[in-house]
Design a protein around this motif. Structure first.
Motif, PDB file in Angstrom:
ATOM      1  N   ARG A  68       0.822  -1.210   0.000  1.00 59.48           N
ATOM      2  CA  ARG A  68       0.000   0.000   0.000  1.00 59.48           C
ATOM      3  C   ARG A  68       0.856   1.261   0.000  1.00 59.48           C
ATOM      4  N   PHE A  69       2.073   1.160   0.495  1.00 63.13           N
ATOM      5  CA  PHE A  69       3.002   2.290   0.491  1.00 63.13           C
ATOM      6  C   PHE A  69       3.924   2.235  -0.721  1.00 63.13           C
ATOM      7  N   PHE A  70       4.462   1.062  -1.019  1.00 56.20           N
ATOM      8  CA  PHE A  70       5.540   0.979  -1.999  1.00 56.20           C
ATOM      9  C   PHE A  70       5.068   0.951  -3.451  1.00 56.20           C
ATOM     10  N   VAL A  71       3.898   0.418  -3.709  1.00 57.21           N
ATOM     11  CA  VAL A  71       3.393   0.457  -5.082  1.00 57.21           C
ATOM     12  C   VAL A  71       3.131   1.905  -5.527  1.00 57.21           C
ATOM     13  N   PRO A  72       2.401   2.710  -4.721  1.00 58.46           N
ATOM     14  CA  PRO A  72       2.240   4.124  -5.112  1.00 58.46           C
ATOM     15  C   PRO A  72       3.565   4.888  -5.157  1.00 58.46           C
ATOM     16  N   GLY A 134      12.023   1.862   2.216  1.00 61.58           N
ATOM     17  CA  GLY A 134      11.439   2.351   0.980  1.00 61.58           C
ATOM     18  C   GLY A 134      12.469   2.948   0.044  1.00 61.58           C
ATOM     19  N   ALA A 135      13.336   3.814   0.582  1.00 64.07           N
ATOM     20  CA  ALA A 135      14.355   4.437  -0.252  1.00 64.07           C
ATOM     21  C   ALA A 135      15.340   3.402  -0.777  1.00 64.07           C
ATOM     22  N   TRP A 250       3.638  15.241  -1.486  1.00 63.54           N
ATOM     23  CA  TRP A 250       2.865  15.479  -0.262  1.00 63.54           C
ATOM     24  C   TRP A 250       1.371  15.311  -0.514  1.00 63.54           C
ATOM     25  N   LEU A 251       0.885  15.856  -1.615  1.00 58.99           N
ATOM     26  CA  LEU A 251      -0.533  15.727  -1.955  1.00 58.99           C
ATOM     27  C   LEU A 251      -0.893  14.280  -2.282  1.00 58.99           C
ATOM     28  N   ALA A 252       0.002  13.575  -2.955  1.00 60.48           N
ATOM     29  CA  ALA A 252      -0.256  12.173  -3.284  1.00 60.48           C
ATOM     30  C   ALA A 252      -0.370  11.329  -2.016  1.00 60.48           C
ATOM     31  N   GLY A 253       0.507  11.598  -1.040  1.00 61.35           N
ATOM     32  CA  GLY A 253       0.427  10.872   0.228  1.00 61.35           C
ATOM     33  C   GLY A 253      -0.884  11.128   0.936  1.00 61.35           C
ATOM     34  N   GLY A 254      -1.379  12.367   0.855  1.00 62.37           N
ATOM     35  CA  GLY A 254      -2.668  12.683   1.456  1.00 62.37           C
ATOM     36  C   GLY A 254      -3.809  12.006   0.721  1.00 62.37           C
ATOM     37  N   ALA A 255      -3.749  11.992  -0.612  1.00 56.98           N
ATOM     38  CA  ALA A 255      -4.803  11.355  -1.402  1.00 56.98           C
ATOM     39  C   ALA A 255      -4.869   9.851  -1.147  1.00 56.98           C
ATOM     40  N   LEU A 256      -3.733   9.249  -0.803  1.00 56.44           N
ATOM     41  CA  LEU A 256      -3.698   7.818  -0.509  1.00 56.44           C
ATOM     42  C   LEU A 256      -4.207   7.498   0.893  1.00 56.44           C
ATOM     43  N   GLY A 257      -4.431   8.528   1.692  1.00 60.59           N
ATOM     44  CA  GLY A 257      -4.907   8.318   3.051  1.00 60.59           C
ATOM     45  C   GLY A 257      -3.841   7.790   3.991  1.00 60.59           C
ATOM     46  N   LEU A 258      -2.576   8.085   3.703  1.00 58.87           N
ATOM     47  CA  LEU A 258      -1.491   7.609   4.561  1.00 58.87           C
ATOM     48  C   LEU A 258      -1.502   8.342   5.899  1.00 58.87           C
ATOM     49  N   ALA A 259      -1.115   7.637   6.948  1.00 59.28           N
ATOM     50  CA  ALA A 259      -0.926   8.279   8.247  1.00 59.28           C
ATOM     51  C   ALA A 259       0.147   9.353   8.106  1.00 59.28           C
ATOM     52  N   ARG A 260       0.118  10.372   8.966  1.00 58.39           N
ATOM     53  CA  ARG A 260       1.036  11.503   8.810  1.00 58.39           C
ATOM     54  C   ARG A 260       2.495  11.052   8.774  1.00 58.39           C
ATOM     55  N   ALA A 261       2.887  10.136   9.664  1.00 57.91           N
ATOM     56  CA  ALA A 261       4.277   9.678   9.691  1.00 57.91           C
ATOM     57  C   ALA A 261       4.648   8.985   8.387  1.00 57.91           C
ATOM     58  N   ASP A 262       3.724   8.190   7.829  1.00 59.54           N
ATOM     59  CA  ASP A 262       3.983   7.517   6.555  1.00 59.54           C
ATOM     60  C   ASP A 262       3.980   8.518   5.399  1.00 59.54           C
ATOM     61  N   ARG A 263       3.140   9.526   5.515  1.00 58.83           N
ATOM     62  CA  ARG A 263       3.059  10.556   4.466  1.00 58.83           C
ATOM     63  C   ARG A 263       4.366  11.342   4.383  1.00 58.83           C
ATOM     64  N   ILE A 264       4.965  11.600   5.524  1.00 63.72           N
ATOM     65  CA  ILE A 264       6.254  12.289   5.550  1.00 63.72           C
ATOM     66  C   ILE A 264       7.324  11.425   4.883  1.00 63.72           C
ATOM     67  N   ALA A 265       7.325  10.121   5.179  1.00 62.77           N
ATOM     68  CA  ALA A 265       8.278   9.210   4.540  1.00 62.77           C
ATOM     69  C   ALA A 265       8.076   9.189   3.033  1.00 62.77           C
TER      70      ALA A 265
END
Length: 319
Positions: A68-72, A134-135, A250-265
């Motif tokens: 859910r994190f790495f494919v996007p 991830g990196a 940043w917007l893509a992380g928000g659109a995916l509904g990621l938690a804030r800590a995951d969105r920062i990553a």
């Protein structure tokens, strides 16, 4: 505050500036450039050998499980960013030398940087473990994906990847990485205890690759081709590219509904570009007289991402 200042004063900035100035003043030309290129190839081999030794296979497996994190993230890094780079290269080609314009596409196809993306994610209060894996995963994919993706999108003779280029990529990038993976059980602990030395290995190898690339560009008259207005335009386009990458991630992380800590990553892994992959790969893909032009946007992008990352991370840390 002390940690923030240390991140802003990244030694990589000094290495890039020093390598560029040295190439301008004392470029490697003629037979000396052949010798310098051989040294650069050996250094790149060593760098990817060490990379293979230090990236644990178990971390890669765990990363793949978090689809859910790495494919996007992969879609952003190797989908959206290359297309944005392609668009910018077409715009830039109207006013800048074609090879410099091509550099925007090359920059867009590169993976994210590992070390600084992880450091700034930690500073911003993000998910550091997710950022590390991830990196690293994106960087491994980049070794395989960047060159063919660049060739596919560039669609020009400058981007053709023939048998000789494939063999060089295999011999200088993939082979040492595979050897490192094979022996990593005996080396990963030793390298983990020497992070500072490994970091300087990264910087020195990148510096050598940049010096060789810019030596060729200087010999071809890079300084005479660029006036003040050209540099201003190049800087503006690179700054716009970075703004798109940062805001878009940043917007893509928000659109995916990621938690804030995951969105920062996601932000730092998605927006930053790796000169550690880009400079060595350019040295393999392009002739020395071409590589310096192509990596110009990447070097500026890398410089700018370091300059804005710490203030951005501090702002995110404050919520």
């Amino acid at each position: 505050m002390r940690r923030s200042l240390s991140l802003i004063a990244d030694p990589m900035i000094a290495v890039l500036v020093l390598a560029t100035i040295l190439a301008a003043l004392v470029p490697a030309e003629g037979e000396s450039r052949v010798f310098a290129q051989a040294i650069a190839n050996g250094a790149i081999f060593l760098l990817f050998l060490v990379n293979g030794m230090r990236i644990a296979r178990g971390e890669i497996a765990r990363a793949l499980a978090n689809w859910r994190f790495f494919v996007p993230l992969g879609a952003w890094v190797f989908g959206v960013m290359p297309l944005a780079g392609l668009g910018l290269s077409q715009i830039a080609s109207q006013v800048l030398p074609p090879l410099v314009a091509l550099g925007f596409l090359f920059c867009g196809t590169l993976p994210s940087t590992v070390q600084s993306a992880t450091s700034y994610t930690s500073l911003a209060g993000g998910n550091t473990a997710l950022s590390v894996i991830g990196a690293a995963l994106i960087n491994i994919a980049g070794v395989f994906v960047t060159a063919p993706l660049f060739a596919l999108l560039a669609g020009s003779e400058a981007a053709e990847i023939g048998t000789e280029t494939i063999l060089r990529i295999g011999a200088i990038l993939l082979l040492p990485f595979a050897i490192g993976q094979a022996v990593q059980k005996r080396t990963i602990g030793w390298l983990a205890a020497r992070k500072a030395e490994v970091a300087w290995l990264d910087r020195v190898v990148i510096g050598i690759a940049v010096y060789v690339a810019f030596s060729g560009a200087v010999e071809q008259g890079l300084g005479a081709m660029f006036g003040a207005a050209d540099w201003a335009l190049l800087i503006a386009l690179v700054a716009g590219f970075l703004a798109f990458a940062t805001g878009g991630a940043w917007l893509a992380g928000g659109a995916l509904g990621l938690a804030r800590a995951d969105r920062i990553a996601f932000l730092f892994a998605g927006a930053q570009k790796s000169v550690a992959i880009g400079a060595p790969l350019a040295a393999i893909l392009f002739a020395p007289e071409v590589a310096g032009f192509v990596i110009a946007p990447l070097l500026l992008y890398h410089l700018f991402q370091l300059l804005i990352a710490a203030p951005l991370a501090n702002r995110l840390a404050r919520g």
